[in-house]
Design a protein around this motif. Structure first.
Motif, PDB file in Angstrom:
ATOM      1  N   THR A 106       0.829  -1.212   0.000  1.00  0.00           N
ATOM      2  CA  THR A 106       0.000   0.000   0.000  1.00  0.00           C
ATOM      3  C   THR A 106       0.862   1.260   0.000  1.00  0.00           C
ATOM      4  OG1 THR A 106      -0.058   0.141   2.410  1.00  0.00           O
ATOM      5  CG2 THR A 106      -1.774  -1.183   1.348  1.00  0.00           C
ATOM      6  N   GLY A 107       2.092   1.150   0.469  1.00  0.00           N
ATOM      7  CA  GLY A 107       2.961   2.321   0.573  1.00  0.00           C
ATOM      8  C   GLY A 107       2.870   3.012   1.923  1.00  0.00           C
ATOM      9  N   LEU A 108       1.973   2.538   2.783  1.00  0.00           N
ATOM     10  CA  LEU A 108       1.756   3.202   4.070  1.00  0.00           C
ATOM     11  C   LEU A 108       2.982   3.090   4.987  1.00  0.00           C
ATOM     12  CD1 LEU A 108      -1.956   2.148   4.677  1.00  0.00           C
ATOM     13  CD2 LEU A 108      -1.098   4.468   4.272  1.00  0.00           C
ATOM     14  N   THR A 109       3.613   1.936   5.003  1.00  0.00           N
ATOM     15  CA  THR A 109       4.789   1.739   5.855  1.00  0.00           C
ATOM     16  C   THR A 109       5.888   2.733   5.489  1.00  0.00           C
ATOM     17  OG1 THR A 109       4.324  -0.625   6.087  1.00  0.00           O
ATOM     18  CG2 THR A 109       6.572   0.080   6.551  1.00  0.00           C
ATOM     19  N   LEU A 110       6.196   2.814   4.205  1.00  0.00           N
ATOM     20  CA  LEU A 110       7.313   3.669   3.795  1.00  0.00           C
ATOM     21  C   LEU A 110       6.975   5.149   3.860  1.00  0.00           C
ATOM     22  CD1 LEU A 110       9.403   2.031   0.962  1.00  0.00           C
ATOM     23  CD2 LEU A 110       9.966   2.448   3.350  1.00  0.00           C
ATOM     24  N   SER A 111       5.709   5.523   3.629  1.00  0.00           N
ATOM     25  CA  SER A 111       5.416   6.954   3.713  1.00  0.00           C
ATOM     26  C   SER A 111       5.586   7.428   5.154  1.00  0.00           C
ATOM     27  CB  SER A 111       4.043   7.291   3.139  1.00  0.00           C
ATOM     28  OG  SER A 111       3.032   6.652   3.848  1.00  0.00           O
ATOM     29  N   TYR A 112       5.194   6.579   6.110  1.00  0.00           N
ATOM     30  CA  TYR A 112       5.456   6.929   7.512  1.00  0.00           C
ATOM     31  C   TYR A 112       6.958   6.958   7.792  1.00  0.00           C
ATOM     32  CZ  TYR A 112       6.210   6.577  12.464  1.00  0.00           C
ATOM     33  OH  TYR A 112       6.688   6.796  13.724  1.00  0.00           O
ATOM     34  N   LEU A 113       7.634   5.919   7.370  1.00  0.00           N
ATOM     35  CA  LEU A 113       9.051   5.767   7.706  1.00  0.00           C
ATOM     36  C   LEU A 113       9.893   6.908   7.135  1.00  0.00           C
ATOM     37  CD1 LEU A 113      10.891   3.847   9.221  1.00  0.00           C
ATOM     38  CD2 LEU A 113      11.351   2.707   7.056  1.00  0.00           C
ATOM     39  N   VAL A 114       9.619   7.272   5.894  1.00  0.00           N
ATOM     40  CA  VAL A 114      10.421   8.321   5.259  1.00  0.00           C
ATOM     41  C   VAL A 114      10.194   9.659   5.950  1.00  0.00           C
ATOM     42  CG1 VAL A 114      10.665   9.678   3.146  1.00  0.00           C
ATOM     43  CG2 VAL A 114      10.749   7.186   3.048  1.00  0.00           C
ATOM     44  N   SER A 115       8.946   9.962   6.322  1.00  0.00           N
ATOM     45  CA  SER A 115       8.733  11.248   7.000  1.00  0.00           C
ATOM     46  C   SER A 115       9.376  11.226   8.383  1.00  0.00           C
ATOM     47  CB  SER A 115       7.253  11.612   7.059  1.00  0.00           C
ATOM     48  OG  SER A 115       6.572  10.762   7.932  1.00  0.00           O
ATOM     49  N   ASN A 116       9.362  10.072   9.035  1.00  0.00           N
ATOM     50  CA  ASN A 116      10.052   9.943  10.315  1.00  0.00           C
ATOM     51  C   ASN A 116      11.556  10.161  10.152  1.00  0.00           C
ATOM     52  OD1 ASN A 116      11.656   8.157  12.288  1.00  0.00           O
ATOM     53  ND2 ASN A 116       9.677   8.386  13.329  1.00  0.00           N
ATOM     54  N   LEU A 117      12.144   9.554   9.127  1.00  0.00           N
ATOM     55  CA  LEU A 117      13.588   9.697   8.914  1.00  0.00           C
ATOM     56  C   LEU A 117      13.956  11.132   8.535  1.00  0.00           C
ATOM     57  CD1 LEU A 117      14.404   6.362   7.019  1.00  0.00           C
ATOM     58  CD2 LEU A 117      14.815   6.903   9.431  1.00  0.00           C
ATOM     59  N   ARG A 118      13.119  11.763   7.706  1.00  0.00           N
ATOM     60  CA  ARG A 118      13.400  13.146   7.293  1.00  0.00           C
ATOM     61  C   ARG A 118      13.440  14.100   8.479  1.00  0.00           C
ATOM     62  NH1 ARG A 118      13.704  13.235   1.925  1.00  0.00           N
ATOM     63  NH2 ARG A 118      12.089  12.180   0.693  1.00  0.00           N
ATOM     64  N   SER A 119      12.620  13.834   9.495  1.00  0.00           N
ATOM     65  CA  SER A 119      12.591  14.716  10.662  1.00  0.00           C
ATOM     66  C   SER A 119      13.926  14.692  11.417  1.00  0.00           C
ATOM     67  CB  SER A 119      11.447  14.315  11.592  1.00  0.00           C
ATOM     68  OG  SER A 119      11.753  13.104  12.254  1.00  0.00           O
ATOM     69  N   ARG A 120      14.763  13.707  11.134  1.00  0.00           N
ATOM     70  CA  ARG A 120      16.074  13.632  11.791  1.00  0.00           C
ATOM     71  C   ARG A 120      17.155  14.377  10.997  1.00  0.00           C
ATOM     72  NH1 ARG A 120      15.934   7.239  13.764  1.00  0.00           N
ATOM     73  NH2 ARG A 120      13.659   7.078  13.768  1.00  0.00           N
ATOM     74  N   GLU A 121      16.730  15.068   9.953  1.00  0.00           N
ATOM     75  CA  GLU A 121      17.598  15.930   9.143  1.00  0.00           C
ATOM     76  C   GLU A 121      18.808  15.221   8.538  1.00  0.00           C
ATOM     77  OE1 GLU A 121      18.242  19.415  11.602  1.00  0.00           O
ATOM     78  OE2 GLU A 121      16.218  20.130  11.123  1.00  0.00           O
ATOM     79  N   PRO A 122      18.580  14.151   7.820  1.00  0.00           N
ATOM     80  CA  PRO A 122      19.663  13.530   7.056  1.00  0.00           C
ATOM     81  C   PRO A 122      20.007  14.402   5.841  1.00  0.00           C
ATOM     82  CG  PRO A 122      17.592  12.469   6.525  1.00  0.00           C
ATOM     83  CD  PRO A 122      17.291  13.476   7.611  1.00  0.00           C
TER      84      PRO A 122
END
Ligand code: PRP
Ligand code: MN
Ligand code: MG
Length: 181
Positions: A106-122
């Motif tokens: 569905t893409g739900l796992t990765l859409s959550y994960l990517v926004s979570n990772l982005r908040s850590r400012e990579p």
């Protein structure tokens, strides 16, 4: 029968097809990160096989880390709300992160994960997935590398499980009806 092969109906992708496609993608990833220090982030458990094979098809240096996540929600429908069961060991601030997945359904796992990772400012976050299902188009996940688009049927192998099993199948295949009953 204890052998996996007796539960299969049809091979969708052979081990050779998977390895050939991985080699192509690994060459592109080598090129993309040749001057960058890339951190491969695998999503447990399905991504174990693609992480092992992709990283060894690469010829540049890389580091690896893992996350374990579980989606909340009642019933079979994924809610898109995700709980982190095991977080990264690595501080990804300023790092080039490449998320490695077996499949986007569905893409739900990765859409959550990517926004979570982005908040850590990579420095950057990209996604490599070995497989993608048609429904993934409904959730806008920006995927840089896709191994194969799969038809909308239930398949196992190469990390994809049914009730926790079949991940160690080297190909991708459909399951016989007797397995479900
Ligand atoms: C599967 C798969 C992806 C996710 C994709 O993992 O490995 O991580 O589902 O689904 P989505 O795009 O609909 O969110 P699962 O949660 O089954 O855990 P597993 O990797 O341990 O099998
Ligand atoms: Mn998974
Ligand atoms: Mg699973």
């Amino acid at each position: 029968d204890a052998h996996i092969s007796s539960d299969l109906v049809r091979v969708i992708l052979t081990e050779d097809q998977i390895n050939q496609r991985l080699a192509e993608i690994a060459a592109q990833i080598d090129e993309e990160y040749r001057d960058k220090d890339v951190l491969l982030v695998g999503v447990l458990t399905g991504a174990v096989m693609v992480m092992a094979d992709l990283s060894r098809a690469m010829t540049i240096h890389c580091s690896m880390d893992w996350m374990a996540i579980s989606s909340y929600g009642s019933g079979t429908q994924s809610s898109g709300v995700v709980r982190i069961l095991k977080d990264l060991n690595t501080d990804i601030s300023g790092r080039h992160v490449l998320v490695v997945e077996d499949i986007i359904d569905t893409g739900l796992t990765l859409s959550y994960l990517v926004s979570n990772l982005r908040s850590r400012e990579p420095a950057s976050v990209e996604i490599m997935t070995m497989f993608r299902k048609p429904e993934a188009a409904e959730n806008a996940v920006d995927v840089k590398w896709v191994g194969f688009d799969l038809p909308n049927e239930f398949v196992v192998g190469y990390g994809l499980d049914y009730a926790g099993k079949y991940r160690n199948l080297t190909s991708v295949a459909t399951l016989a009806p007797h397995v479900y009953s």
